[in-house]
Design a protein around this motif. Sequence first.
Motif, PDB file in Angstrom:
ATOM      1  N   HIS A  55      -6.378  12.216  -7.838  1.00 54.38           N
ATOM      2  CA  HIS A  55      -5.607  11.062  -7.375  1.00 54.38           C
ATOM      3  C   HIS A  55      -6.220  10.476  -6.111  1.00 54.38           C
ATOM      4  CE1 HIS A  55      -2.243  11.565 -10.217  1.00 54.38           C
ATOM      5  NE2 HIS A  55      -2.584  12.838 -10.158  1.00 54.38           N
ATOM      6  N   SER A  72      -3.470   9.791  -0.587  1.00 52.02           N
ATOM      7  CA  SER A  72      -3.163   9.977  -2.007  1.00 52.02           C
ATOM      8  C   SER A  72      -1.710  10.380  -2.242  1.00 52.02           C
ATOM      9  CB  SER A  72      -4.112  11.007  -2.624  1.00 52.02           C
ATOM     10  OG  SER A  72      -4.022  12.247  -1.952  1.00 52.02           O
ATOM     11  N   TRP A  75       0.460   7.255  -1.476  1.00 55.24           N
ATOM     12  CA  TRP A  75       0.186   6.192  -2.440  1.00 55.24           C
ATOM     13  C   TRP A  75       0.825   6.503  -3.793  1.00 55.24           C
ATOM     14  CZ3 TRP A  75      -0.863   1.353  -2.538  1.00 55.24           C
ATOM     15  CH2 TRP A  75      -1.383   0.739  -3.681  1.00 55.24           C
ATOM     16  N   CYS A  76       0.751   7.754  -4.212  1.00 51.63           N
ATOM     17  CA  CYS A  76       1.342   8.141  -5.493  1.00 51.63           C
ATOM     18  C   CYS A  76       2.856   7.966  -5.459  1.00 51.63           C
ATOM     19  CB  CYS A  76       0.976   9.583  -5.826  1.00 51.63           C
ATOM     20  SG  CYS A  76       1.409  10.088  -7.510  1.00 51.63           S
ATOM     21  N   THR A  79       3.517   4.158  -5.507  1.00 47.95           N
ATOM     22  CA  THR A  79       3.108   3.440  -6.713  1.00 47.95           C
ATOM     23  C   THR A  79       3.765   3.989  -7.975  1.00 47.95           C
ATOM     24  OG1 THR A  79       0.964   3.029  -5.672  1.00 47.95           O
ATOM     25  CG2 THR A  79       1.104   2.677  -8.045  1.00 47.95           C
ATOM     26  N   THR A  91      -2.672   5.503  -9.784  1.00 40.88           N
ATOM     27  CA  THR A  91      -2.830   6.459  -8.688  1.00 40.88           C
ATOM     28  C   THR A  91      -4.082   7.322  -8.850  1.00 40.88           C
ATOM     29  OG1 THR A  91      -1.674   8.370  -9.668  1.00 40.88           O
ATOM     30  CG2 THR A  91      -0.316   6.629  -8.706  1.00 40.88           C
TER      31      THR A  91
END
Length: 335
Positions: A55, A72, A75-76, A79, A91
């Motif tokens: 990711h 990461s 962001w995951c 998103t 991702t």
Amino acid sequence: MKQNVLSGVIFLLVLSWCSVGFSAYHHEGERDAEKFLTVYPVKAGTKLDNCALCHKGGEYLDSKNKPVELGSCQWCHRTYGYDGAGDIQETMNEYGKAYKSAGRNAEAVTSLNSQDSDGDGYDNATEINADNFPGNADDHPGLTVAPYRIYTREQLEALANHSQFLLMNTSRSGDFYAEYTGVPIKDLLDDAGILPSATGIKVYAPDGWGQNHPLEYEESLDMYHVYGNAPGQSYQYPPATYYYDLEADTTKNPDNGWCDYSAVSCTGRSHGDSIFVENGLKAILAYKREGAALDPGVLNNENKLDGEGPFRVVVPQKFVGEPDQSSKSNAQDVK
């Protein structure tokens, strides 16, 4: 082949009883780490034994059209979402996408060894064997290690400390009031000799979770600054108010309450009281809570951390508000 220098200052906080290392981070319910480790068992517990293997981080534009960069993990969650309503493909880095397309199993890991997923000039097997991420072109063999400082607990405690009582407003694990003691992160960075070109830091939890923090204030609700003051203010974080709610009190309402008021430092406070903190609320690296050392974080059998220490980055609220219900609670119809 690229030759880059990783600039900045890396901080390793070391206790006398623990070793330096990068702990694994396996998201609750994930099923891919064991397949990677079947092919590369010696990578267990390294930085590759982590969601960031497949990711990536990302960025979005805030209301002022300024890019906000997320690691990461952040962001995951932004998103894909806690509820999994987003597109997981958004991702993933190129290695993760290739692994998924190749079958998402141990054979898929092996089949990718000769490929160069991130296009940095090194095949995936070479990068993995060198403890580099095969899906991140900025991480590859040949990089120069950044200068770093290692602090023992004793050295941290020798620096000027700061204590602050505040609301810890969490999204999922329950809110609580407590007093934390530690070192202002600004002071720690100055002591370590942070480079003038630095723009932020990344903090890792004992389980490998990573969190980006900008040095200076950013408008985004996701980003908590650790160095400069709030815009146009003499404080880093705004003064707070003590909010007490009988319905919220988990001692009085153990089934559906959402705030723990049991800390000794809550004694004598009433709803609506201003919270005075000498020298103001700051981002700190805490090592004590309510005067006692933080319990070391230990990864349990459910892949969750028990304990919050031995160190914890504590940041106050950017926008002062009351305790609120956990997003995981079934009782959302509360005031």
